[in-house]
Design a protein around this motif. Sequence first.
Motif, PDB file in Angstrom:
ATOM      1  N   VAL A  16       2.552 -14.611  10.054  1.00  0.00           N
ATOM      2  CA  VAL A  16       2.863 -13.700  11.169  1.00  0.00           C
ATOM      3  C   VAL A  16       2.037 -12.425  11.053  1.00  0.00           C
ATOM      4  CG1 VAL A  16       4.689 -12.172  12.067  1.00  0.00           C
ATOM      5  CG2 VAL A  16       5.168 -14.593  11.640  1.00  0.00           C
ATOM      6  N   PHE A  17       1.645 -11.877  12.204  1.00  0.00           N
ATOM      7  CA  PHE A  17       0.946 -10.589  12.281  1.00  0.00           C
ATOM      8  C   PHE A  17       1.847  -9.592  13.010  1.00  0.00           C
ATOM      9  CE2 PHE A  17      -1.558  -7.488  14.591  1.00  0.00           C
ATOM     10  CZ  PHE A  17      -2.449  -7.024  13.644  1.00  0.00           C
ATOM     11  N   LEU A  18       2.130  -8.464  12.365  1.00  0.00           N
ATOM     12  CA  LEU A  18       2.909  -7.379  12.969  1.00  0.00           C
ATOM     13  C   LEU A  18       1.995  -6.176  13.126  1.00  0.00           C
ATOM     14  CD1 LEU A  18       6.219  -7.702  10.879  1.00  0.00           C
ATOM     15  CD2 LEU A  18       5.643  -8.800  13.055  1.00  0.00           C
ATOM     16  N   GLY A  19       1.687  -5.818  14.376  1.00  0.00           N
ATOM     17  CA  GLY A  19       0.713  -4.779  14.661  1.00  0.00           C
ATOM     18  C   GLY A  19       1.202  -3.378  14.339  1.00  0.00           C
ATOM     19  N   PRO A  20       0.271  -2.421  14.298  1.00  0.00           N
ATOM     20  CA  PRO A  20       0.600  -1.052  13.902  1.00  0.00           C
ATOM     21  C   PRO A  20       1.737  -0.450  14.723  1.00  0.00           C
ATOM     22  CG  PRO A  20      -1.770  -1.317  14.108  1.00  0.00           C
ATOM     23  CD  PRO A  20      -1.158  -2.567  14.639  1.00  0.00           C
ATOM     24  N   GLY A  30       7.773 -14.212   4.996  1.00  0.00           N
ATOM     25  CA  GLY A  30       7.131 -15.432   4.513  1.00  0.00           C
ATOM     26  C   GLY A  30       5.812 -15.177   3.817  1.00  0.00           C
ATOM     27  N   ASN A  31       4.996 -16.222   3.708  1.00  0.00           N
ATOM     28  CA  ASN A  31       3.682 -16.141   3.076  1.00  0.00           C
ATOM     29  C   ASN A  31       2.614 -15.764   4.091  1.00  0.00           C
ATOM     30  OD1 ASN A  31       4.837 -17.192   0.625  1.00  0.00           O
ATOM     31  ND2 ASN A  31       4.671 -19.261   1.491  1.00  0.00           N
ATOM     32  N   ASN A  32       1.559 -15.111   3.601  1.00  0.00           N
ATOM     33  CA  ASN A  32       0.373 -14.794   4.422  1.00  0.00           C
ATOM     34  C   ASN A  32       0.713 -13.942   5.646  1.00  0.00           C
ATOM     35  OD1 ASN A  32      -1.251 -16.593   2.741  1.00  0.00           O
ATOM     36  ND2 ASN A  32      -0.235 -18.256   3.827  1.00  0.00           N
ATOM     37  N   VAL A  33       1.653 -13.042   5.486  1.00  0.00           N
ATOM     38  CA  VAL A  33       2.064 -12.151   6.577  1.00  0.00           C
ATOM     39  C   VAL A  33       1.294 -10.839   6.480  1.00  0.00           C
ATOM     40  CG1 VAL A  33       4.003 -10.836   7.531  1.00  0.00           C
ATOM     41  CG2 VAL A  33       4.343 -13.203   6.771  1.00  0.00           C
ATOM     42  N   LYS A  34       0.816 -10.348   7.620  1.00  0.00           N
ATOM     43  CA  LYS A  34       0.134  -9.048   7.674  1.00  0.00           C
ATOM     44  C   LYS A  34       1.014  -8.066   8.435  1.00  0.00           C
ATOM     45  CE  LYS A  34      -4.606 -10.733   7.355  1.00  0.00           C
ATOM     46  NZ  LYS A  34      -5.960 -10.740   7.991  1.00  0.00           N
ATOM     47  N   ILE A  35       1.439  -7.020   7.745  1.00  0.00           N
ATOM     48  CA  ILE A  35       2.260  -5.976   8.368  1.00  0.00           C
ATOM     49  C   ILE A  35       1.433  -4.700   8.373  1.00  0.00           C
ATOM     50  CG2 ILE A  35       4.429  -4.730   8.319  1.00  0.00           C
ATOM     51  CD1 ILE A  35       5.682  -7.010   6.809  1.00  0.00           C
ATOM     52  N   GLN A  36       1.045  -4.257   9.552  1.00  0.00           N
ATOM     53  CA  GLN A  36       0.161  -3.105   9.682  1.00  0.00           C
ATOM     54  C   GLN A  36       0.931  -1.785   9.496  1.00  0.00           C
ATOM     55  OE1 GLN A  36      -2.418  -4.997   9.202  1.00  0.00           O
ATOM     56  NE2 GLN A  36      -3.709  -4.152  10.807  1.00  0.00           N
ATOM     57  N   ASN A  37       0.199  -0.688   9.467  1.00  0.00           N
ATOM     58  CA  ASN A  37       0.774   0.618   9.142  1.00  0.00           C
ATOM     59  C   ASN A  37       1.941   0.997  10.057  1.00  0.00           C
ATOM     60  OD1 ASN A  37      -1.335   0.721   7.351  1.00  0.00           O
ATOM     61  ND2 ASN A  37      -2.467   2.340   8.412  1.00  0.00           N
ATOM     62  N   GLY A  38       2.967   1.598   9.442  1.00  0.00           N
ATOM     63  CA  GLY A  38       4.031   2.233  10.201  1.00  0.00           C
ATOM     64  C   GLY A  38       5.101   1.315  10.747  1.00  0.00           C
ATOM     65  N   TRP A  53       0.808  -1.217   0.000  1.00  0.00           N
ATOM     66  CA  TRP A  53       0.000   0.000   0.000  1.00  0.00           C
ATOM     67  C   TRP A  53       0.845   1.272   0.000  1.00  0.00           C
ATOM     68  CZ3 TRP A  53      -4.739  -0.549  -1.585  1.00  0.00           C
ATOM     69  CH2 TRP A  53      -5.318  -1.816  -1.494  1.00  0.00           C
ATOM     70  N   HIS A  54       0.178   2.421  -0.016  1.00  0.00           N
ATOM     71  CA  HIS A  54       0.821   3.701  -0.275  1.00  0.00           C
ATOM     72  C   HIS A  54       1.867   4.068   0.775  1.00  0.00           C
ATOM     73  CE1 HIS A  54      -2.968   4.151   1.783  1.00  0.00           C
ATOM     74  NE2 HIS A  54      -2.732   5.390   2.137  1.00  0.00           N
ATOM     75  N   PHE A  55       2.926   4.695   0.265  1.00  0.00           N
ATOM     76  CA  PHE A  55       4.081   5.178   1.034  1.00  0.00           C
ATOM     77  C   PHE A  55       4.917   4.047   1.640  1.00  0.00           C
ATOM     78  CE2 PHE A  55       0.786   8.592   1.630  1.00  0.00           C
ATOM     79  CZ  PHE A  55       1.248   9.373   0.572  1.00  0.00           C
ATOM     80  N   ALA A  56       4.619   2.798   1.294  1.00  0.00           N
ATOM     81  CA  ALA A  56       5.505   1.698   1.695  1.00  0.00           C
ATOM     82  C   ALA A  56       6.774   1.759   0.848  1.00  0.00           C
ATOM     83  CB  ALA A  56       4.819   0.357   1.514  1.00  0.00           C
ATOM     84  N   HIS A  57       7.878   1.234   1.417  1.00  0.00           N
ATOM     85  CA  HIS A  57       9.166   1.225   0.710  1.00  0.00           C
ATOM     86  C   HIS A  57       9.797  -0.145   0.907  1.00  0.00           C
ATOM     87  CE1 HIS A  57      13.345   3.322   0.029  1.00  0.00           C
ATOM     88  NE2 HIS A  57      13.136   2.302  -0.786  1.00  0.00           N
ATOM     89  N   VAL A  58       9.997  -0.867  -0.191  1.00  0.00           N
ATOM     90  CA  VAL A  58      10.615  -2.189  -0.165  1.00  0.00           C
ATOM     91  C   VAL A  58      11.972  -2.081  -0.843  1.00  0.00           C
ATOM     92  CG1 VAL A  58      10.403  -4.607  -0.826  1.00  0.00           C
ATOM     93  CG2 VAL A  58       8.350  -3.285  -0.250  1.00  0.00           C
ATOM     94  N   ARG A  59      13.041  -2.404  -0.103  1.00  0.00           N
ATOM     95  CA  ARG A  59      14.404  -2.232  -0.605  1.00  0.00           C
ATOM     96  C   ARG A  59      14.849  -3.416  -1.475  1.00  0.00           C
ATOM     97  NH1 ARG A  59      17.944   0.897   2.102  1.00  0.00           N
ATOM     98  NH2 ARG A  59      19.117   0.619   0.161  1.00  0.00           N
ATOM     99  N   LYS A  60      15.915  -3.194  -2.216  1.00  0.00           N
ATOM    100  CA  LYS A  60      16.477  -4.230  -3.075  1.00  0.00           C
ATOM    101  C   LYS A  60      16.909  -5.435  -2.244  1.00  0.00           C
ATOM    102  CE  LYS A  60      21.124  -2.228  -2.847  1.00  0.00           C
ATOM    103  NZ  LYS A  60      22.235  -1.622  -3.609  1.00  0.00           N
ATOM    104  N   GLY A  61      16.744  -6.600  -2.807  1.00  0.00           N
ATOM    105  CA  GLY A  61      17.143  -7.828  -2.119  1.00  0.00           C
ATOM    106  C   GLY A  61      16.124  -8.356  -1.128  1.00  0.00           C
ATOM    107  N   ALA A  62      15.095  -7.560  -0.815  1.00  0.00           N
ATOM    108  CA  ALA A  62      14.050  -8.045   0.082  1.00  0.00           C
ATOM    109  C   ALA A  62      13.239  -9.128  -0.618  1.00  0.00           C
ATOM    110  CB  ALA A  62      13.144  -6.899   0.514  1.00  0.00           C
ATOM    111  N   LYS A  63      12.797 -10.113   0.160  1.00  0.00           N
ATOM    112  CA  LYS A  63      11.971 -11.188  -0.375  1.00  0.00           C
ATOM    113  C   LYS A  63      10.671 -11.241   0.415  1.00  0.00           C
ATOM    114  CE  LYS A  63      15.937 -13.995  -1.781  1.00  0.00           C
ATOM    115  NZ  LYS A  63      16.650 -15.293  -1.624  1.00  0.00           N
TER     116      LYS A  63
END
Length: 204
Positions: free
Chosen positions: A80-84, A59-67, A29-39
């Motif tokens: 895995v779930f990573l909260g806001p 991994g698969n089916n991971v939820k990474i919340q805002n910020g 989603w918007h303003f996210a930044h994924v660097r080179k080499g990230a999988k």
Amino acid sequence: MSEEPKKYFVHPLAVVEEGAEIGEGTRIWHFAHVRKGAKIGRNCNIGKDVYIDVDVEIGNNVKIQNGVSVYHGVKVEDDVFLGPHMTFTNDLYPRAFNEDWEVVPTLVKKGASIGAHATIVCGTTIGEYAMVGAGSVVTKDVPPFGLVYGNPARLKGFVCYCGRKLEEKIGEDEGGIIFKCSHCGREVKIRKEDYERYLREKDL
């Protein structure tokens, strides 16, 4: 020859650097930044303002919340779930002027959940299906199915696959203590050494 359409979604205001690998069905989603080499695996949801650093593995089916910032040295397994606005670190001796600093890895294992605004100090492992409470500061490993919260986070119990706290002990064998979830009915075996740690920490 037309370019093959991407099998994942990237918002026009997100940045995905060349060399990043994104799995099918993932949404960034918007303003996210994924660097080179990230999988990043399949069917992940990467929220607003998320930063995923160089060579990070998701991994698969991971939820990474805002910020959330997932820094170099962090590995996140499936489901895995990573909260806001929760926070990872990757340096035990941070100085603005250090030139020889060492990345200290962190591992979040399958099915674990980390609550909003929690901080995970690097060098720790969050065990399978563990639950880290909101606002916690984790300074040591969390066992599988462990429920930790506080500053510093202490082991306060254990949770089921469904996330509810395990209260009903139904048995014991050489491998550990067996609980039954009152919500979904599943049985979960907790290692004896982890249960003994809980008895030491629960009233701290």
